[in-house]
Scaffold this motif. Structure first.
Motif, PDB file in Angstrom:
ATOM      1  N   VAL A   1      11.355 -10.052 -26.038  1.00  0.00           N
ATOM      2  CA  VAL A   1      11.105 -10.037 -24.593  1.00  0.00           C
ATOM      3  C   VAL A   1      11.169 -11.455 -24.042  1.00  0.00           C
ATOM      4  CG1 VAL A   1       9.397  -9.529 -22.793  1.00  0.00           C
ATOM      5  CG2 VAL A   1       9.750  -7.907 -24.673  1.00  0.00           C
ATOM      6  N   GLU A   2      10.530 -12.387 -24.729  1.00  0.00           N
ATOM      7  CA  GLU A   2      10.549 -13.790 -24.298  1.00  0.00           C
ATOM      8  C   GLU A   2      11.983 -14.334 -24.278  1.00  0.00           C
ATOM      9  OE1 GLU A   2       8.547 -18.054 -25.597  1.00  0.00           O
ATOM     10  OE2 GLU A   2       7.795 -16.190 -26.482  1.00  0.00           O
ATOM     11  N   GLY A   3      12.781 -13.973 -25.277  1.00  0.00           N
ATOM     12  CA  GLY A   3      14.176 -14.412 -25.322  1.00  0.00           C
ATOM     13  C   GLY A   3      14.987 -13.880 -24.150  1.00  0.00           C
ATOM     14  N   ILE A   4      14.760 -12.624 -23.803  1.00  0.00           N
ATOM     15  CA  ILE A   4      15.466 -12.033 -22.660  1.00  0.00           C
ATOM     16  C   ILE A   4      15.057 -12.732 -21.371  1.00  0.00           C
ATOM     17  CG2 ILE A   4      15.718  -9.944 -21.266  1.00  0.00           C
ATOM     18  CD1 ILE A   4      15.368  -8.370 -23.956  1.00  0.00           C
ATOM     19  N   ARG A   5      13.770 -12.948 -21.209  1.00  0.00           N
ATOM     20  CA  ARG A   5      13.295 -13.622 -19.993  1.00  0.00           C
ATOM     21  C   ARG A   5      13.818 -15.061 -19.912  1.00  0.00           C
ATOM     22  NH1 ARG A   5      13.058  -9.805 -16.943  1.00  0.00           N
ATOM     23  NH2 ARG A   5      11.302  -8.401 -17.094  1.00  0.00           N
ATOM     24  N   SER A   6      13.893 -15.753 -21.037  1.00  0.00           N
ATOM     25  CA  SER A   6      14.406 -17.126 -20.988  1.00  0.00           C
ATOM     26  C   SER A   6      15.893 -17.131 -20.650  1.00  0.00           C
ATOM     27  CB  SER A   6      14.138 -17.871 -22.296  1.00  0.00           C
ATOM     28  OG  SER A   6      14.903 -17.329 -23.350  1.00  0.00           O
ATOM     29  N   TYR A   7      16.606 -16.091 -21.069  1.00  0.00           N
ATOM     30  CA  TYR A   7      18.020 -15.971 -20.717  1.00  0.00           C
ATOM     31  C   TYR A   7      18.175 -15.886 -19.199  1.00  0.00           C
ATOM     32  CZ  TYR A   7      22.541 -13.792 -19.887  1.00  0.00           C
ATOM     33  OH  TYR A   7      23.788 -13.495 -19.406  1.00  0.00           O
ATOM     34  N   GLN A   8      17.234 -15.206 -18.548  1.00  0.00           N
ATOM     35  CA  GLN A   8      17.329 -15.069 -17.098  1.00  0.00           C
ATOM     36  C   GLN A   8      17.196 -16.403 -16.377  1.00  0.00           C
ATOM     37  OE1 GLN A   8      14.517 -11.699 -16.523  1.00  0.00           O
ATOM     38  NE2 GLN A   8      16.259 -10.787 -15.494  1.00  0.00           N
ATOM     39  N   GLY A   9      16.651 -17.408 -17.039  1.00  0.00           N
ATOM     40  CA  GLY A   9      16.542 -18.737 -16.430  1.00  0.00           C
ATOM     41  C   GLY A   9      17.743 -19.620 -16.732  1.00  0.00           C
ATOM     42  N   SER A  10      18.671 -19.122 -17.554  1.00  0.00           N
ATOM     43  CA  SER A  10      19.819 -19.944 -17.954  1.00  0.00           C
ATOM     44  C   SER A  10      20.849 -20.069 -16.831  1.00  0.00           C
ATOM     45  CB  SER A  10      20.492 -19.337 -19.189  1.00  0.00           C
ATOM     46  OG  SER A  10      21.160 -18.131 -18.837  1.00  0.00           O
ATOM     47  N   ALA A  11      21.647 -21.119 -16.917  1.00  0.00           N
ATOM     48  CA  ALA A  11      22.681 -21.366 -15.897  1.00  0.00           C
ATOM     49  C   ALA A  11      23.702 -20.231 -15.858  1.00  0.00           C
ATOM     50  CB  ALA A  11      23.368 -22.701 -16.158  1.00  0.00           C
ATOM     51  N   GLY A  12      24.100 -19.721 -17.035  1.00  0.00           N
ATOM     52  CA  GLY A  12      25.068 -18.625 -17.097  1.00  0.00           C
ATOM     53  C   GLY A  12      24.543 -17.375 -16.418  1.00  0.00           C
ATOM     54  N   TYR A  13      23.286 -17.094 -16.622  1.00  0.00           N
ATOM     55  CA  TYR A  13      22.672 -15.938 -15.989  1.00  0.00           C
ATOM     56  C   TYR A  13      22.627 -16.132 -14.477  1.00  0.00           C
ATOM     57  CZ  TYR A  13      19.251 -12.655 -14.300  1.00  0.00           C
ATOM     58  OH  TYR A  13      18.632 -11.682 -13.569  1.00  0.00           O
ATOM     59  N   GLN A  14      22.257 -17.332 -14.034  1.00  0.00           N
ATOM     60  CA  GLN A  14      22.158 -17.599 -12.604  1.00  0.00           C
ATOM     61  C   GLN A  14      23.509 -17.412 -11.927  1.00  0.00           C
ATOM     62  OE1 GLN A  14      19.328 -17.859 -11.011  1.00  0.00           O
ATOM     63  NE2 GLN A  14      18.246 -17.724 -12.956  1.00  0.00           N
ATOM     64  N   ARG A  15      24.603 -17.841 -12.592  1.00  0.00           N
ATOM     65  CA  ARG A  15      25.943 -17.649 -12.026  1.00  0.00           C
ATOM     66  C   ARG A  15      26.259 -16.158 -11.901  1.00  0.00           C
ATOM     67  NH1 ARG A  15      26.950 -22.055 -15.148  1.00  0.00           N
ATOM     68  NH2 ARG A  15      27.793 -20.853 -16.869  1.00  0.00           N
ATOM     69  N   LYS A  16      25.943 -15.381 -12.953  1.00  0.00           N
ATOM     70  CA  LYS A  16      26.190 -13.935 -12.903  1.00  0.00           C
ATOM     71  C   LYS A  16      25.389 -13.295 -11.779  1.00  0.00           C
ATOM     72  CE  LYS A  16      27.211 -13.247 -17.762  1.00  0.00           C
ATOM     73  NZ  LYS A  16      26.770 -12.681 -19.025  1.00  0.00           N
ATOM     74  N   ARG A  17      24.171 -13.726 -11.610  1.00  0.00           N
ATOM     75  CA  ARG A  17      23.303 -13.179 -10.569  1.00  0.00           C
ATOM     76  C   ARG A  17      23.878 -13.472  -9.190  1.00  0.00           C
ATOM     77  NH1 ARG A  17      18.957 -14.764  -7.504  1.00  0.00           N
ATOM     78  NH2 ARG A  17      19.116 -16.866  -8.293  1.00  0.00           N
ATOM     79  N   GLU A  18      24.314 -14.701  -8.993  1.00  0.00           N
ATOM     80  CA  GLU A  18      24.889 -15.081  -7.702  1.00  0.00           C
ATOM     81  C   GLU A  18      26.156 -14.284  -7.420  1.00  0.00           C
ATOM     82  OE1 GLU A  18      25.401 -19.301  -7.955  1.00  0.00           O
ATOM     83  OE2 GLU A  18      23.238 -19.646  -8.116  1.00  0.00           O
ATOM     84  N   MET A  19      26.983 -14.098  -8.441  1.00  0.00           N
ATOM     85  CA  MET A  19      28.226 -13.348  -8.270  1.00  0.00           C
ATOM     86  C   MET A  19      27.953 -11.881  -7.952  1.00  0.00           C
ATOM     87  SD  MET A  19      30.468 -15.104 -11.318  1.00  0.00           S
ATOM     88  CE  MET A  19      31.674 -13.830 -11.332  1.00  0.00           C
ATOM     89  N   SER A  20      26.879 -11.331  -8.484  1.00  0.00           N
ATOM     90  CA  SER A  20      26.583  -9.913  -8.264  1.00  0.00           C
ATOM     91  C   SER A  20      25.839  -9.676  -6.952  1.00  0.00           C
ATOM     92  CB  SER A  20      25.747  -9.362  -9.418  1.00  0.00           C
ATOM     93  OG  SER A  20      24.435  -9.878  -9.361  1.00  0.00           O
TER      94      SER A  20
END
Length: 192
Positions: A19-38
Motif C-alpha cells: 500500500v505504501e509503495g502504491i501511494r508513493s508511486y502517486q507522488g512520482s513525476a511519471g504518475y503526475q504526468r499521467k494524472r495531468e494527461m487524464s
C-alpha cells in the motif's frame, strides 16, 4: 500452492508495504504526468482496498495484533477494507468496534458467502480459519444429502445476514461467489 506467503527477494513482505509503495508511486513525476494527461484533478488515479479478518488472520497470534497490522495498512494509505467471509454478524460488529477503537476510520465492508454444499461446513473453516455457527451447521446436518435443501439453507442464512448488515448501516456488502452466482442473485433480489 504455498500454505504461507513467502516474499520474493526484494519484494514486499507485508500488505502495508505494498500500500505504501502504491501511494508513493502517486507522488512520482511519471504518475503526475499521467494524472495531468487524464484530467484527474483530485490527485488520485485509483483507490486502494485491503483485506481484513474479523476472526483474525491465521498467522496472527491474537486479534489485537491483527488489528494493529490492519491499522498499518490503513495508515499506509488504504481507502477501504473488505473482510474475509464470516457467518455470524456479531463477529463483524465486534470487529468494527475494535477497529474504530484502534483508530481505523475508513469504511469496513463485510464479506459474505452463502454456503452451497455440506462439504463447505468442513472445508471453509479449515481453509479460511473461520467459525460456522452451530445453528447453521445443525440445519445443514438435518438436510442430510438433500443438496437443494442445503443450497437453500445457505442462501437463506446469507440473506438474513445481509438484511441485518444493511439495517445496521454498513457502507456496502461484498459477496464471495466462488464462480457461482445463482444464490447471490436470489440474495440481491431479496435484500435490495
Amino acid at each position: 500452492g504455498e500454505k504461507r506467503f513467502s516474499p520474493t527477494q526484494g519484494g514486499y513482505r507485508y500488505a502495508s508495504e505494498l500500500v505504501e509503495g502504491i501511494r508513493s508511486y502517486q507522488g512520482s513525476a511519471g504518475y503526475q504526468r499521467k494524472r495531468e494527461m487524464s484530467g484527474d484533478s483530485d490527485g488520485r488515479y485509483f483507490c486502494i482496498g485491503v483485506g481484513a479478518y474479523p476472526e483474525k488472520h491465521f498467522e496472527a497470534p491474537n486479534i489485537e495484533t491483527d488489528i494493529a497490522n490492519l491499522k498499518k495498512k490503513v495508515d499506509a494509505g488504504a481507502d477501504y477494507i473488505i473482510t474475509q467471509m464470516f457467518f455470524d454478524n456479531k463477529i463483524f460488529y465486534d470487529f468494527v468496534e475494535r477497529c474504530r477503537k484502534a483508530g481505523i476510520n475508513v469504511p469496513i465492508i463485510p464479506g459474505l458467502k452463502p454456503l452451497s454444499t455440506a462439504r463447505q461446513v468442513a472445508l471453509l473453516p479449515e481453509s479460511f480459519s473461520i467459525d460456522i455457527p452451530l445453528e447453521l451447521t445443525q440445519e445443514i446436518s438435518k438436510a442430510g444429502d438433500d443438496r437443494k435443501a442445503i443450497y437453500e439453507i445457505g442462501t437463506r442464512w446469507c440473506a438474513m445476514q445481509c438484511k441485518d448488515l444493511i439495517a445496521n448501516g454498513v457502507p456496502a456488502v461484498h459477496f464471495y461467489t466462488m464462480g457461482k452466482t445463482d444464490n447471490i442473485v436470489s440474495i440481491l433480489k431479496e435484500c435490495f
